[in-house]
Design an enzyme around this catalytic site. Structure first.
Site, PDB file in Angstrom:
ATOM      1  N   GLU A   1      -4.692  -9.212   4.550  1.00 47.72           N
ATOM      2  CA  GLU A   1      -5.276  -8.574   5.717  1.00 47.72           C
ATOM      3  C   GLU A   1      -6.397  -7.664   5.228  1.00 47.72           C
ATOM      4  O   GLU A   1      -6.152  -6.611   4.643  1.00 47.72           O
ATOM      5  CB  GLU A   1      -4.230  -7.750   6.473  1.00 47.72           C
ATOM      6  CG  GLU A   1      -4.811  -7.023   7.682  1.00 47.72           C
ATOM      7  CD  GLU A   1      -3.876  -5.943   8.225  1.00 47.72           C
ATOM      8  OE1 GLU A   1      -3.856  -5.757   9.450  1.00 47.72           O
ATOM      9  OE2 GLU A   1      -3.188  -5.290   7.410  1.00 47.72           O
TER      10      GLU A   1
ATOM     11  N   ASN B   1       0.809  -1.214   0.000  1.00 51.79           N
ATOM     12  CA  ASN B   1       0.000   0.000   0.000  1.00 51.79           C
ATOM     13  C   ASN B   1       0.844   1.267   0.000  1.00 51.79           C
ATOM     14  O   ASN B   1       0.490   2.261  -0.622  1.00 51.79           O
ATOM     15  CB  ASN B   1      -0.928   0.007   1.212  1.00 51.79           C
ATOM     16  CG  ASN B   1      -1.779   1.256   1.268  1.00 51.79           C
ATOM     17  OD1 ASN B   1      -2.692   1.436   0.462  1.00 51.79           O
ATOM     18  ND2 ASN B   1      -1.469   2.150   2.217  1.00 51.79           N
TER      19      ASN B   1
ATOM     20  N   ASP C   1      -0.230  -6.856   3.454  1.00 53.94           N
ATOM     21  CA  ASP C   1      -0.665  -5.901   4.469  1.00 53.94           C
ATOM     22  C   ASP C   1      -1.685  -4.921   3.901  1.00 53.94           C
ATOM     23  O   ASP C   1      -1.522  -4.409   2.797  1.00 53.94           O
ATOM     24  CB  ASP C   1       0.567  -5.137   4.982  1.00 53.94           C
ATOM     25  CG  ASP C   1       0.237  -4.141   6.063  1.00 53.94           C
ATOM     26  OD1 ASP C   1      -0.252  -4.566   7.120  1.00 53.94           O
ATOM     27  OD2 ASP C   1       0.460  -2.932   5.845  1.00 53.94           O
TER      28      ASP C   1
ATOM     29  N   ASP D   1       1.235   6.735   0.549  1.00 54.32           N
ATOM     30  CA  ASP D   1       0.603   5.702  -0.276  1.00 54.32           C
ATOM     31  C   ASP D   1       1.167   5.700  -1.688  1.00 54.32           C
ATOM     32  O   ASP D   1       1.377   6.767  -2.290  1.00 54.32           O
ATOM     33  CB  ASP D   1      -0.909   5.939  -0.357  1.00 54.32           C
ATOM     34  CG  ASP D   1      -1.640   5.339   0.817  1.00 54.32           C
ATOM     35  OD1 ASP D   1      -1.102   5.383   1.946  1.00 54.32           O
ATOM     36  OD2 ASP D   1      -2.753   4.830   0.612  1.00 54.32           O
TER      37      ASP D   1
END
Length: 889
Positions: free
Chosen positions: A618, A491, A577, A546
């Protein structure tokens, strides 16, 4: 003769009845028995040759008559029969006659006069040559349908090579089985499903199993509509659909290698079969995720539109609807109904070309040749990933994965920071624990202690060692049969990453497009640049800007990094993640369409780089939040709802709701594609959540490791380590032994130990057979050894105490019963029961798999129901459990 088409329902019936009515008058030959029952069969009654509602009344003198229902209007086709097609009307030479045709006016009355020259002699018609391929067999000529109290012939198609492979396959359930495979049994031509699938298989298609159920002939209308429609029938559709879900599917799943989840379970049919297919999918969306609707007879049951409008789209569902522009007598009605249903589904939230696809074919007619032609396109859209060729990762078979924070596991050089060489020295401990997978929290270079802001994706964090050290770790783990997953942070990068620094300092840098900048702050999660008057986006923290996945170069770099770790470093997969945040689009921040599109692309790349690699994502939240990430993105995702329900049950002492999520996922996805756990590096440790109650911690471990899924456990959980927020206190050094350094380091640990670190240690529990550590070892090894715990289906049981959770895990040859007392008091005189079909009938002996007293023998009757079984002669202690092997004699 032009054969009557049983499925070609006249569209005139779909119109609102007006004030019109037609009477048919018939003269019959003198040879007609005076007691004969004469019927009319046509486009208005499914071409049913013996429908009681369409029996003509004798008028005397060899004449008969019937007044058709007011709903019959417009052009109709029909024939007269003596109750079957073997005694249908013929001409004077004994030849079949064409269908009669008549137009019923939209208003007023009309009559039609006819004469039958002779009746067919009743002899069976010559059978067409059998055309089913070698892949087709009759599963049963009389398969029991308990929901309808009747039996039915069921056909089975298995893909070529099924007998010599170990693969599991999707399943497609179809109606009108007579017409699916074999010209000999079809009434007006077959679909050729077997020939189509055999041909596609030869071209590389993975294949599906097809189960086709014969229609009920006179009962077809009744069974294929949930709603009565006098005088035609209907009203038994729920019973038929319940038969498919509750009886036939469990049998197929038990006896054949199937992919049982909804993404690999389809249902398809034509005309009335199309209607009941869509209804089945709307009634059982967790069972049927693939729906083929051909020339649907929606006019029969307008209530289907209400059901569709009230439906809740389930992620990954695909509905394919195809209709011909020349259907029936009034094709414009079929086309109208087709579009109305598409519009209704869209209004309910289904998305065109993602969830539903419709097609109207200009030359299409209500006929098998049309459905045969359209079947390949429907199949290939419905099952794009049918039985994927990628092998299920071997370690997931009964496997357990162990999460390790390298910084806190074992320090080899005395600097107070765990490292790769220290981990290598502890691999024998990991192997003895029984796990066959380790997940390493981030090990790439990072300026932070936790590693979730990566500054160099191609280099091991220097405090942990070198790339060579890591490759040695992988080799040593593999030598012990342990797969290695690493945390992959996609990310965002670190704000210290050279790419971000270049983007920050140079507005002309090619890396500017790798991140998101704005001249003014758009609001939350935008951070002031330290270089100029501008802002950059970082959803978690200013130190984690990001990445912008709408930039192709970023997507390419993510794939390049994956290839490096899979091929150069040798890992077996990744934990991903924060996957919901990958792509933000407009006001959408989590789970946006761009995120799903990239994950699909990323998963394909991983499979090409290393077939069989495992990925786990996740995606915080409920099962409903998790399911949109299937079926074709990452391998699996963590089951946060499962964790919440399990821990809540252990804390509250109530079994209510414990199994709900497990049962839902079991019926939706293969067990290797979802990952239960108790706690992780972001959550309060499980023993702390349970207020230090070791008995409850033992119970939580027992439940986790005997329920389905691919469980993950957090380092130290097996000895009962404690820890609460802030985050560093959740990730304290592993407590190997009492004394300075805890056996973790000879220096000063990077983080201070927990208060119980001198008593809660591996050394203290290692030699204690009753310790929490040794319970984890026994349970993990038992899960690998017992096929029922490794792959068995979860069957819920009911107990006479609300504090007791009871369930069976079963395969065809292996059965394990788990009984757990969640309450604070002992339970005695416990009895457990089940629904029908829980176990095969027979007498069972019982063995305690964890030692101790065995259970009482169990007798299961022919209905497969467990009734008032008392598993233990004594009592079950508070927070105690028993794991019993049931052996059928």
């Amino acid at each position: 003769m032009r054969r009557p088409i049983l499925f070609a329902v006249g569209a005139a019936l779909a119109a609102t009845p007006g004030r019109s009515q037609a009477t048919l008058h018939l003269s019959v030959p003198a040879s007609t028995p005076t007691t004969a029952a004469i019927f009319v069969a046509g486009t208005f009654n499914q071409w049913n040759p013996g429908a009681s509602a369409f029996r003509l009344a004798p008028q005397g003198g060899g004449t008969y008559a019937i007044t058709l229902p007011p709903s019959v209007r417009g052009p109709i086709e029909f024939k007269f029969t003596l109750g079957s097609w073997d005694v249908v009307e013929q001409d004077s030479a004994g030849r079949d006659v064409p269908n009669r045709a008549f137009t019923v006016p939209t208003a007023g009355t009309a009559s039609y006069a006819a004469t039958v020259a002779r009746w067919r002699d009743g002899s069976p018609r010559p059978l067409a040559r059998a055309s089913a391929t070698a892949s087709v067999s009759v599963l049963s000529d009389s398969f029991a349908m308990p929901q309808l109290e009747r039996t039915r012939r069921v056909w089975l198609y298995v893909p070529p090579g099924y007998a010599t492979s170990q693969r599991r396959y999707p399943v497609l359930y179809m109606h009108d089985g007579q017409n699916v495979f074999d010209a000999r049994t079809s009434f007006a031509g077959e679909w050729g499903v077997d020939e189509t699938l055999d041909s596609l298989r030869a071209l590389g298609d993975p294949g599906v199993i097809v189960v086709a159920v014969d229609n009920g002939q006179q009962r077809r209308f009744d069974e294929y509509s949930p709603w009565p429609n006098p005088p035609y029938g209907g009203g038994q559709g729920d019973g038929y659909v319940d038969f498919l879900v509750q009886t036939l599917k469990p049998y197929i799943d038990q006896h054949y290698r199937t992919l049982r989840d909804r993404f690999h379970t389809g249902i398809a049919g034509s005309s009335m079969g199309g209607l009941i297919s869509l209804y089945a999918a709307l009634k059982y969306p967790d069972v049927f995720g693939r729906v083929g609707v051909f020339s649907p007879a929606f006019w029969v049951a307008p209530s289907i539109y209400t059901v569709a409008r009230n439906a809740t789209p389930h992620p990954g569902t695909r509905i394919y609807i195809v209709t011909g522009a020349q259907e029936g007598d009034t094709p414009e009605v079929y086309v109208h109904d087709h579009q109305r249903m598409i519009d209704t589904l869209v209004a309910a939230g289904f998305v065109i070309d993602r969830d539903v696809r419709g097609a109207i074919r200009p030359d299409g007619k209500h006929a098998e040749w049309f459905w045969r032609r359209e079947f390949p396109a429907a199949y290939q859209w419905l099952f794009p990933d049918a039985a994927p060729e990628t092998a299920v990762p071997a370690w997931t078979h009964g496997g357990v994965c162990y999460e390790i924070f390298v910084r806190s596991f074992s320090d080899s050089n005395g600097d107070g920071v765990g490292d790769l060489n220290g981990l290598i020295r502890k691999l024998d401990y990991v192997a003895r624990l029984g796990v066959n997978c380790i997940w390493l929290m981030p090990v790439a270079a990072s300026p932070s202690y936790h590693g979730y802001d990566v500054s160099d994706y191609y280099r091991i964090e220097p405090a942990y060692g070198t790339n060579d050290d890591f490759q040695r770790l992988v080799a040593e783990a593999h030598r012990r049969g342990i797969a290695v997953l690493v945390d992959m942070v996609l990310n965002h990068s670190s704000s210290e990453h050279p790419y971000f620094q270049a983007a920050l300092h140079d507005t002309t840098s090619p890396y500017r497009a790798w991140y998101r900048f704005a001249s003014t702050s758009p609001g939350k999660d935008w951070h002031q640049s330290p270089v100029r008057d501008e802002y950059y986006y970082g959803v978690f923290w200013s130190g984690m800007p990001d990445l912008n996945y709408e930039t192709p170069a970023v997507r390419d770099e993510a794939k390049k990094i994956a290839t490096f770790w899979l091929r150069d470093m040798g890992v077996d997969g990744f934990r991903l993640d924060a996957v919901p945040y990958l792509v933000e689009q407009g006001d959408c921040v989590m789970g946006c369409r761009g995120t799903h599109a990239f994950l699909h692309e990323y998963a394909q790349h991983i499979d090409s780089a290393k077939p069989g690699a495992y990925t786990v994502g996740e995606a915080w939240g409920s099962i409903d939040k998790m399911l949109p990430y299937y079926p074709d993105q990452l391998t699996s995702y963590f089951g946060f709802e499962l964790s919440d329900s399990l821990v809540a049950a252990v804390r509250s002492g109530s079994a209510a709701g414990l199994l709900t999520g497990y049962l839902r996922l079991q019926d939706t996805l293969p067990a290797y594609r979802w990952a239960p756990f108790l706690s992780n590096h972001d959550q309060t440790r499980i023993l702390t959540q349970l207020k230090g109650d070791v008995a409850r911690a033992r119970l939580a471990a027992t439940l986790l490791l005997t329920l389905p899924g691919t469980p993950f456990i957090y380092y130290g959980e097996e000895i009962g380590m404690t820890g609460d927020k802030p985050d560093p206190r959740l990730r304290t050094p592993m407590q190997w032994s009492a004394g300075p350094g805890l056996g973790f380091t000879t220096g000063k640990a990077w983080e201070s130990a927990q208060p119980d670190s001198l008593t809660t240690t591996v050394a203290a529990q290692d030699a204690d057979s009753g310790s929490l550590l040794n319970l984890y070892r026994r349970l993990i090894h038992l899960r690998k050894r017992k096929e029922a715990l490794a792959t068995g289906r979860l069957v819920p049981l009911t107990a006479t105490s609300p504090h007791v959770a009871a369930y069976v895990r079963r395969t065809e040859a292996d059965v394990v019963l788990v009984v757990a007392n969640l309450g604070d008091t002992p339970v005695s005189r416990l009895a457990i029961s089940s629904a029908a079909g829980a176990l095969p009938a027979g007498q069972y002996t019982v063995r305690n798999l964890l030692g101790g007293a065995g259970g009482a023998p169990l007798a299961v009757g022919a209905d497969g129901q467990v009734k008032g079984y008392a598993p233990m002669r004594g009592w079950i202690s508070p927070h105690g459990s028993v794991i019993l092997e049931l052996n059928r004699q």
